[in-house]
Design a protein around this motif. Structure first.
Motif, PDB file in Angstrom:
ATOM      1  N   ASN A   1       0.858  -1.184   0.000  1.00 12.36           N
ATOM      2  CA  ASN A   1       0.000   0.000   0.000  1.00 12.36           C
ATOM      3  C   ASN A   1       0.891   1.230   0.000  1.00 12.36           C
ATOM      4  OD1 ASN A   1       0.914   0.276   2.682  1.00 12.36           O
ATOM      5  ND2 ASN A   1      -0.756  -1.031   3.398  1.00 12.36           N
ATOM      6  N   ALA A   2       0.356   2.348   0.408  1.00 11.17           N
ATOM      7  CA  ALA A   2       1.123   3.591   0.296  1.00 11.17           C
ATOM      8  C   ALA A   2       2.366   3.583   1.177  1.00 11.17           C
ATOM      9  CB  ALA A   2       0.234   4.776   0.645  1.00 11.17           C
ATOM     10  N   ALA A   3       2.329   2.823   2.259  1.00  9.85           N
ATOM     11  CA  ALA A   3       3.458   2.841   3.186  1.00  9.85           C
ATOM     12  C   ALA A   3       4.521   1.837   2.751  1.00  9.85           C
ATOM     13  CB  ALA A   3       2.971   2.504   4.598  1.00  9.85           C
ATOM     14  N   GLN A   4       5.740   2.047   3.266  1.00 13.61           N
ATOM     15  CA  GLN A   4       6.841   1.113   3.018  1.00 13.61           C
ATOM     16  C   GLN A   4       7.140   0.392   4.322  1.00 13.61           C
ATOM     17  OE1 GLN A   4       8.378   0.629   0.159  1.00 13.61           O
ATOM     18  NE2 GLN A   4       7.846   2.427  -1.084  1.00 13.61           N
ATOM     19  N   PHE A   5       7.507  -0.868   4.221  1.00 14.78           N
ATOM     20  CA  PHE A   5       7.846  -1.633   5.401  1.00 14.78           C
ATOM     21  C   PHE A   5       9.219  -2.257   5.250  1.00 14.78           C
ATOM     22  CE2 PHE A   5       3.936  -1.763   7.858  1.00 14.78           C
ATOM     23  CZ  PHE A   5       2.991  -1.357   6.934  1.00 14.78           C
ATOM     24  N   LEU A   6       9.965  -2.257   6.350  1.00 13.24           N
ATOM     25  CA  LEU A   6      11.236  -2.972   6.323  1.00 13.24           C
ATOM     26  C   LEU A   6      11.464  -3.686   7.652  1.00 13.24           C
ATOM     27  CD1 LEU A   6      13.482  -1.234   8.176  1.00 13.24           C
ATOM     28  CD2 LEU A   6      13.599   0.150   6.137  1.00 13.24           C
TER      29      LEU A   6
ATOM     30  N   ARG B   1       3.287  11.686   5.333  1.00 12.72           N
ATOM     31  CA  ARG B   1       2.140  12.489   5.749  1.00 12.72           C
ATOM     32  C   ARG B   1       2.290  13.858   5.083  1.00 12.72           C
ATOM     33  NH1 ARG B   1      -1.059  12.564  10.576  1.00 12.72           N
ATOM     34  NH2 ARG B   1       0.260  11.016  11.571  1.00 12.72           N
ATOM     35  N   ASP B   2       1.348  14.210   4.223  1.00  9.19           N
ATOM     36  CA  ASP B   2       1.436  15.526   3.579  1.00  9.19           C
ATOM     37  C   ASP B   2       0.167  16.345   3.769  1.00  9.19           C
ATOM     38  OD1 ASP B   2       0.817  14.454   0.111  1.00  9.19           O
ATOM     39  OD2 ASP B   2      -0.256  14.127   1.992  1.00  9.19           O
ATOM     40  N   ARG B   3      -0.670  15.897   4.680  1.00  9.92           N
ATOM     41  CA  ARG B   3      -1.878  16.654   4.999  1.00  9.92           C
ATOM     42  C   ARG B   3      -2.078  16.638   6.497  1.00  9.92           C
ATOM     43  NH1 ARG B   3      -4.579  16.853  -0.077  1.00  9.92           N
ATOM     44  NH2 ARG B   3      -3.733  15.041  -1.155  1.00  9.92           N
ATOM     45  N   ARG B   4      -2.714  17.667   6.978  1.00  7.97           N
ATOM     46  CA  ARG B   4      -3.093  17.637   8.383  1.00  7.97           C
ATOM     47  C   ARG B   4      -4.501  18.191   8.530  1.00  7.97           C
ATOM     48  NH1 ARG B   4      -2.801  22.610  10.826  1.00  7.97           N
ATOM     49  NH2 ARG B   4      -1.809  24.219   9.539  1.00  7.97           N
TER      50      ARG B   4
ATOM     51  N   VAL C   1     -17.011  20.675  10.348  1.00  9.40           N
ATOM     52  CA  VAL C   1     -16.245  19.470  10.070  1.00  9.40           C
ATOM     53  C   VAL C   1     -14.798  19.886   9.790  1.00  9.40           C
ATOM     54  CG1 VAL C   1     -15.961  17.493   8.513  1.00  9.40           C
ATOM     55  CG2 VAL C   1     -18.249  18.333   9.082  1.00  9.40           C
ATOM     56  N   PRO C   2     -13.834  19.319  10.505  1.00  6.12           N
ATOM     57  CA  PRO C   2     -12.427  19.637  10.213  1.00  6.12           C
ATOM     58  C   PRO C   2     -12.070  19.245   8.777  1.00  6.12           C
ATOM     59  CG  PRO C   2     -12.612  18.433  12.280  1.00  6.12           C
ATOM     60  CD  PRO C   2     -13.946  18.377  11.635  1.00  6.12           C
ATOM     61  N   VAL C   3     -11.217  20.037   8.154  1.00  6.10           N
ATOM     62  CA  VAL C   3     -10.799  19.712   6.791  1.00  6.10           C
ATOM     63  C   VAL C   3      -9.314  19.350   6.781  1.00  6.10           C
ATOM     64  CG1 VAL C   3     -12.517  21.086   5.588  1.00  6.10           C
ATOM     65  CG2 VAL C   3     -10.374  22.141   6.328  1.00  6.10           C
ATOM     66  N   LEU C   4      -8.940  18.584   5.761  1.00  8.23           N
ATOM     67  CA  LEU C   4      -7.529  18.221   5.599  1.00  8.23           C
ATOM     68  C   LEU C   4      -6.869  19.247   4.682  1.00  8.23           C
ATOM     69  CD1 LEU C   4      -7.874  14.358   5.142  1.00  8.23           C
ATOM     70  CD2 LEU C   4      -6.980  15.571   7.123  1.00  8.23           C
ATOM     71  N   ILE C   5      -5.829  19.864   5.176  1.00  4.69           N
ATOM     72  CA  ILE C   5      -5.118  20.842   4.339  1.00  4.69           C
ATOM     73  C   ILE C   5      -3.701  20.364   4.091  1.00  4.69           C
ATOM     74  CG2 ILE C   5      -6.497  22.783   5.154  1.00  4.69           C
ATOM     75  CD1 ILE C   5      -4.092  23.476   6.997  1.00  4.69           C
ATOM     76  N   PRO C   6      -3.115  20.770   2.978  1.00  3.86           N
ATOM     77  CA  PRO C   6      -1.760  20.299   2.673  1.00  3.86           C
ATOM     78  C   PRO C   6      -0.750  20.834   3.685  1.00  3.86           C
ATOM     79  CG  PRO C   6      -2.723  21.425   0.776  1.00  3.86           C
ATOM     80  CD  PRO C   6      -3.628  21.660   1.938  1.00  3.86           C
ATOM     81  N   MET C   7       0.307  20.071   3.876  1.00  3.97           N
ATOM     82  CA  MET C   7       1.408  20.522   4.725  1.00  3.97           C
ATOM     83  C   MET C   7       2.712  20.032   4.097  1.00  3.97           C
ATOM     84  SD  MET C   7       1.170  17.836   7.871  1.00  3.97           S
ATOM     85  CE  MET C   7       2.820  17.241   8.112  1.00  3.97           C
ATOM     86  N   ASP C   8       3.817  20.477   4.637  1.00  2.00           N
ATOM     87  CA  ASP C   8       5.110  19.985   4.152  1.00  2.00           C
ATOM     88  C   ASP C   8       5.200  18.493   4.384  1.00  2.00           C
ATOM     89  OD1 ASP C   8       6.974  22.905   5.234  1.00  2.00           O
ATOM     90  OD2 ASP C   8       5.971  22.408   3.336  1.00  2.00           O
ATOM     91  N   LEU C   9       5.763  17.829   3.427  1.00  2.00           N
ATOM     92  CA  LEU C   9       5.880  16.377   3.527  1.00  2.00           C
ATOM     93  C   LEU C   9       6.633  15.974   4.786  1.00  2.00           C
ATOM     94  CD1 LEU C   9       5.459  13.597   2.223  1.00  2.00           C
ATOM     95  CD2 LEU C   9       7.692  13.876   1.156  1.00  2.00           C
ATOM     96  N   MET C  10       6.047  15.063   5.518  1.00  2.43           N
ATOM     97  CA  MET C  10       6.709  14.522   6.696  1.00  2.43           C
ATOM     98  C   MET C  10       6.770  13.016   6.531  1.00  2.43           C
ATOM     99  SD  MET C  10       5.790  15.586  10.559  1.00  2.43           S
ATOM    100  CE  MET C  10       4.577  14.361  10.950  1.00  2.43           C
ATOM    101  N   VAL C  11       7.938  12.455   6.756  1.00  2.21           N
ATOM    102  CA  VAL C  11       8.069  11.004   6.648  1.00  2.21           C
ATOM    103  C   VAL C  11       8.214  10.447   8.052  1.00  2.21           C
ATOM    104  CG1 VAL C  11       9.404   9.101   5.688  1.00  2.21           C
ATOM    105  CG2 VAL C  11       9.218  11.239   4.421  1.00  2.21           C
TER     106      VAL C  11
END
Lengths: 177, 447
Positions: free
Chosen positions: B105-110, B126-129, B153-163
């Motif tokens: 899926n979207a995530a990576q696993f190791l 994570r690029d939205r909050r 209703v809270p909305v999701l807005i873009p944010m700086d990419l966080m890994v």
């Protein structure tokens, strides 16, 4: 003899490595300890096969963390194998011998305390208890070169005549390093 | 994309990561390198227990010949030093192996492991909050409930990419001895972990139990003659795995045969050349790495002086043997004294199994082209680190007169060793780890 000198040197280096690995972070590494003991065995066999040509010694030095049972097996080696031989053959003979008998290893590490079986306690270690391993710093006073160590003769196979000569010469090896 | 290695493939410097200092901090020593299944991500583990993941950026349109650069994507502390109170032993935090799971899926696993504990890490973006909470202010303080007069209703807005990296599973307390390998099964559900004497089979979802599938511990430890040095699952037969030993043998096991795979299905062993016998024969025959080819037909083993390719259908000898640094055979005594003889070199295949690579000393690494019967020695050094600088093949002079540009065996720096290398699964990009630096090289794109 060149081989003999090399064997002694390798033996001494191996023992100091084995000792140093006790203080390593992460504890004793089984693989490394096994490889060290294999090299030590080859070197020791070469060394003793050349010594035996000078004096009939069958005793083997006790290796760190080992039981005397290894020494017992060593003494059961048939005499012909003690002929001094060139390195290749000597090492080969040593390895053949070690392959043919059940091998022991310094793999018995502090990691494995839980696996010590009761039978291990009943081996002839008691007879050796009073004679600490020759190469490791012991809690007793150090032997000076020139001194002899007398092993407690409690049914141990090591009470052969030339033993003190062996321990004497190997004690000299260590101070050299 | 992956061209055949036809002709003389030239390798160019691409990037180097890590401190420039000559003084190497012990925690920075790289202990494992691994590309993920697409090659987009490159993970390194170090002695300090950290994992650093690099991501290949989208191609730079202005400089297409640069291919894409790898930049830091995520850094996290995977393992911490621990203490085993029962045995009075410190457990090192050094990362022994990293293995990526195939992406679902979207995530990576190791999976990352130290000597005793394996952890499954999830790396997600994570690029939205969420914004517009009813009960909280912007800065997180709780609002006075009496002041709330309407709901939204809270909305999701873009944010700086966080890994973010989070440990999802911890597989602990299953290994008495030091873990040397982990390998993910092709069923994507199970994986194996191997220590000196045992191999365990895990389900990725279950942490409180594992199955022991190989146990070579003798009843009496004094009878120990060999240890397990590496293990890997077959790339597409989920019932098959191999493990190598310190005696230079490889055992192939079939999990369908029995629950405990102590009896091998195949035993791969080459009889020793008696003329090479020495005090150190046992040490140098110990296998330090085993890797299946991508097509599953071959496997490669690395011992101290050579790389061997085995056909899985032929047990009595390898089909190819490549000498990595045969000039060291006469130096084994010195290498024993300075401990180098215990170094564990890894090896790897390229994407189409036509070339294999492994490291050596003096920051040299070697590539063996199986198709064209060619080999090359290259060096990873900051002196050859201008962008796209082509690496010049190196040569070690083994005796007699030293030619210009050759280096003599006695001048080799044995402190500079390349133990870990990785090859991009789909492209000619390689990652080579020196003591504390990671070099990325790519082949010279023509045209």
């Amino acid at each position: 003899m060149d081989v003999n000198v090399e064997a002694k040197r390798i033996l001494a280096v191996s023992i100091s490595k084995l000792y140093a690995s006790r203080t390593q972070r992460g504890g004793l590494r089984l693989h490394r300890s096994l490889l060290l003991s294999l090299v030590m065995r080859s070197a020791r066999d070469i060394y003793h096969s050349s010594r035996e040509s000078e004096a009939p010694i069958a005793a083997a030095p006790e290796e760190p963390m080992d039981t005397s049972s290894r020494a017992e097996e060593q003494t059961q080696l048939p005499e012909p194998e003690s002929e001094p031989q060139p390195v290749a053959n000597g090492a080969e003979a040593a390895s053949e011998v070690s392959d043919s008998r059940e091998e022991e290893s310094d793999g018995e590490t502090t990691e494995d305390k839980e696996n010590v079986s009761p039978t291990r306690q009943s081996r002839k270690r008691r007879g050796k208890a009073s004679a600490a391993p020759d190469f490791l710093p012991s809690k007793r006073a150090r032997l000076e070169p020139g001194e002899e160590r007398y092993a407690a003769p409690l049914g141990s196979c090591r009470t052969m005549a030339g033993e003190s000569l062996t321990t004497l010469s190997l004690n000299r090896v260590i101070p050299a390093f | 994309m992956l061209a055949g290695s036809g002709g003389d493939m030239q390798w160019c410097f691409s990037q180097v990561k890590g401190a420039i200092d000559d003084d190497v901090a012990e925690a920075d020593i790289i202990s494992t390198v691994e590309f993920n299944h697409t090659g987009e991500l490159l993970a390194t583990g170090d002695k300090g227990g950290r994992v650093v993941i690099f991501q290949q950026e989208i191609e730079n349109k202005n400089y297409p010949q640069l291919r894409s650069e790898y930049n830091v994507y995520s850094t996290f502390q995977s393992h911490e030093p621990e203490f085993d109170y029962l045995k009075s032993l410190e457990i090192e935090e050094k990362i022994n192996k990293i293995r990526w799971l195939p992406q679902k899926n979207a995530a990576q696993f190791l999976l990352s492991t130290n000597d005793k504990t394996i952890k499954l890490w999830k790396i997600s973006e994570r690029d939205r909050r969420a914004d517009g909470y009813n009960l909280k202010e912007e800065d997180g303080r709780y609002k006075d409930p009496n002041s709330i007069t309407s709901l939204r209703v809270p909305v999701l807005i873009p944010m700086d990419l966080m890994v973010e990296a989070s440990p999802r599973r911890v597989f602990a307390n299953a290994h008495t001895y030091h873990i040397n390998s982990v390998s993910v099964n092709s069923d994507h559900e199970t994986y194996l972990s191997a220590d000196d004497l045992r191999i365990n089979l895990w389900n990725l979802e279950i942490t409180d139990r594992s199955f022991n599938i190989v146990d070579i511990k003798p009843a009496n430890m004094e009878e120990l003659t060999e240890v397990i040095t590496a293990s890997e699952f077959h790339p597409n037969q989920c019932n098959t795995f191999v493990f190598s030993s310190s005696k230079g043998t490889i055992r192939l096991c079939d999990m369908r045969a029995s629950a405990l795979c102590d009896k091998h299905s195949k035993l791969f062993e080459e009889p020793e050349n008696p003329s090479n016998r020495s005090f150190f024969s046992e040490i140098i025959s110990s296998i330090s790495d085993v890797k299946f080819s991508h097509n599953g037909q071959y496997m490669m083993t690395r011992d101290y002086l050579s790389v061997k390719i085995w056909d899985l259908k032929m047990e009595n000898r390898p089909v190819e043997t490549y000498q990595v640094h045969e000039y060291l055979r006469s130096k084994l005594c010195s290498l024993y004294e300075n401990d180098c003889i215990f170094d564990k070199f890894e090896c790897c295949w390229n994407g189409n199994d036509s070339v294999v690579m492994t490291g050596s000393y003096n920051n040299f690494f070697r590539m063996f082209d199986r198709e064209h019967r060619r080999d090359v020695t290259l060096e990873a050094s900051r002196e050859n680190s201008k962008p796209l600088q082509v690496l010049k093949p190196r040569k070690v002079c083994t005796g007699g007169k030293r030619k210009k540009d050759e280096i003599s065996v006695d001048s080799l720096d044995f402190n500079k060793k390349i133990l870990h290398t990785a090859w991009h699964p789909l492209d000619n990009i390689i990652a080579v780890a020196t003591t504390n630096n990671l070099y990325i090289f790519q082949d010279k794109l023509t045209g």
